[in-house]
Scaffold this active site. Structure first.
Site, PDB file in Angstrom:
ATOM      1  CG  ASP A 185      -2.042  -1.050   1.094  1.00 36.21           C
ATOM      2  OD1 ASP A 185      -2.413  -1.412  -0.040  1.00 36.21           O
ATOM      3  OD2 ASP A 185      -2.496  -1.538   2.141  1.00 36.21           O
ATOM      4  N   GLY A 196       1.749   2.540  -3.063  1.00 37.92           N
ATOM      5  CA  GLY A 196       1.515   3.106  -4.388  1.00 37.92           C
ATOM      6  C   GLY A 196       2.288   2.430  -5.495  1.00 37.92           C
ATOM      7  CE  LYS A 197       4.390  -3.950  -5.442  1.00 38.54           C
ATOM      8  NZ  LYS A 197       3.509  -3.742  -4.278  1.00 38.54           N
ATOM      9  CB  ILE A 218      -0.480   4.415  -8.766  1.00 38.21           C
ATOM     10  CG1 ILE A 218      -1.815   3.892  -8.217  1.00 38.21           C
ATOM     11  CG2 ILE A 218      -0.697   5.713  -9.526  1.00 38.21           C
ATOM     12  CD1 ILE A 218      -2.800   3.430  -9.274  1.00 38.21           C
ATOM     13  CE  LYS A 255       0.768  -8.157  -8.382  1.00 32.87           C
ATOM     14  NZ  LYS A 255       1.409  -7.237  -7.426  1.00 32.87           N
ATOM     15  N   GLY A 296       5.504   7.066  -3.863  1.00 29.22           N
ATOM     16  CA  GLY A 296       4.270   6.449  -4.312  1.00 29.22           C
ATOM     17  C   GLY A 296       3.043   7.318  -4.216  1.00 29.22           C
ATOM     18  N   GLY A 300      -3.876  10.426  -5.354  1.00 28.16           N
ATOM     19  CA  GLY A 300      -5.117  10.406  -6.120  1.00 28.16           C
ATOM     20  C   GLY A 300      -4.943  10.170  -7.599  1.00 28.16           C
TER      21      GLY A 300
END
Length: 222
Positions: A11, A13-14, A16, A36, A167, A199
């Site tokens: 969590d 921001g990897k 994005i 992935k 991130g 965001g």
């Protein structure tokens, strides 16, 4: 060319950040694929690869997914499923990379030492592929310690850390965040390439590409 993306934690921001790399490099005229290897805790039609595809239009690929939102080795164990071997994952990535002339981004799960299988982490994948690593870091209080630990451990395993990326940068960062932006390259010895605005994942594809274009992300590391 293969570039591996990990985080200082979950969590941060990897996904994005991975999308921002993909958008920026595709916008620069490169062929980009996103891999992935192992996804957990997401129903069909959603997950990290789907998020990257939605934001960028880049072709994304998954090898395996497991039902519960846990580290892949634990999610697989609880579901009585087999995790692909390190060799199988690396061969899959190499075949994807060989299928186009450009850059293949490989997104891990969580942080550097999250167990993908009991026997390996994303650090072993990067080492086996001899691929540069980009570390996505948080930016608030506590981030300096997490980033330095991640970089030092990667380097201890002879994995080259090419850069850091923030991130999620708030529109009005607090004092700790502002100071961390200056200190992250100092304590890690690695350049902070860019910071993703908080965001950004809610943007449409055109807006997201424009955002990525303005970040100044460097060319893929050789």
């Amino acid at each position: 060319m293969i570039v591996v993306v990990t985080g200082t934690n979950t969590d941060v921001g990897k996904t994005i950040a991975t999308a921002a790399f993909a958008a920026a490099w595709q916008d620069a005229g490169l062929s980009v694929r996103v891999a992935k290897p192992l996804q957990t805790g997401e129903p069909e039609g959603s997950g990290d690869a789907n998020t990257v595809a939605r934001l960028t239009g880049v072709r994304t690929h998954e090898l395996a997914r497991f039902p519960e939102p846990l580290a892949p080795n634990l999610s697989a164990r609880r579901a009585d499923m087999q995790v692909p071997s390190l060799q199988a994952v690396c061969e899959w990535i190499l075949n994807l990379d060989a299928s186009h002339d450009g850059v293949t981004l490989v997104e891990g799960a969580g942080g550097l030492l999250v167990r993908l299988a009991d026997e390996y982490t994303i650090a072993e994948i990067a080492a086996e592929l001899r691929a540069p690593l980009v570390v996505v870091t948080s930016l608030g209080l506590g981030s300096l310690n997490a980033a330095e630990l991640t970089v030092r451990e990667a380097q201890r395993r002879d994995v080259r850390v090419a850069g850091l990326i923030g991130g999620s940068l708030p529109a009005e960062p607090d004092l700790a965040t502002r100071l961390n932006l200056e200190e992250l390259p100092v304590v890690t010895g690695v350049d902070l390439w860019a910071n993703i605005p908080a965001g950004a994942g809610s943007l449409g594809p055109a807006e997201f590409t424009e955002m990525a274009r303005t970040l100044g992300i460097p060319a893929p590391p050789c």
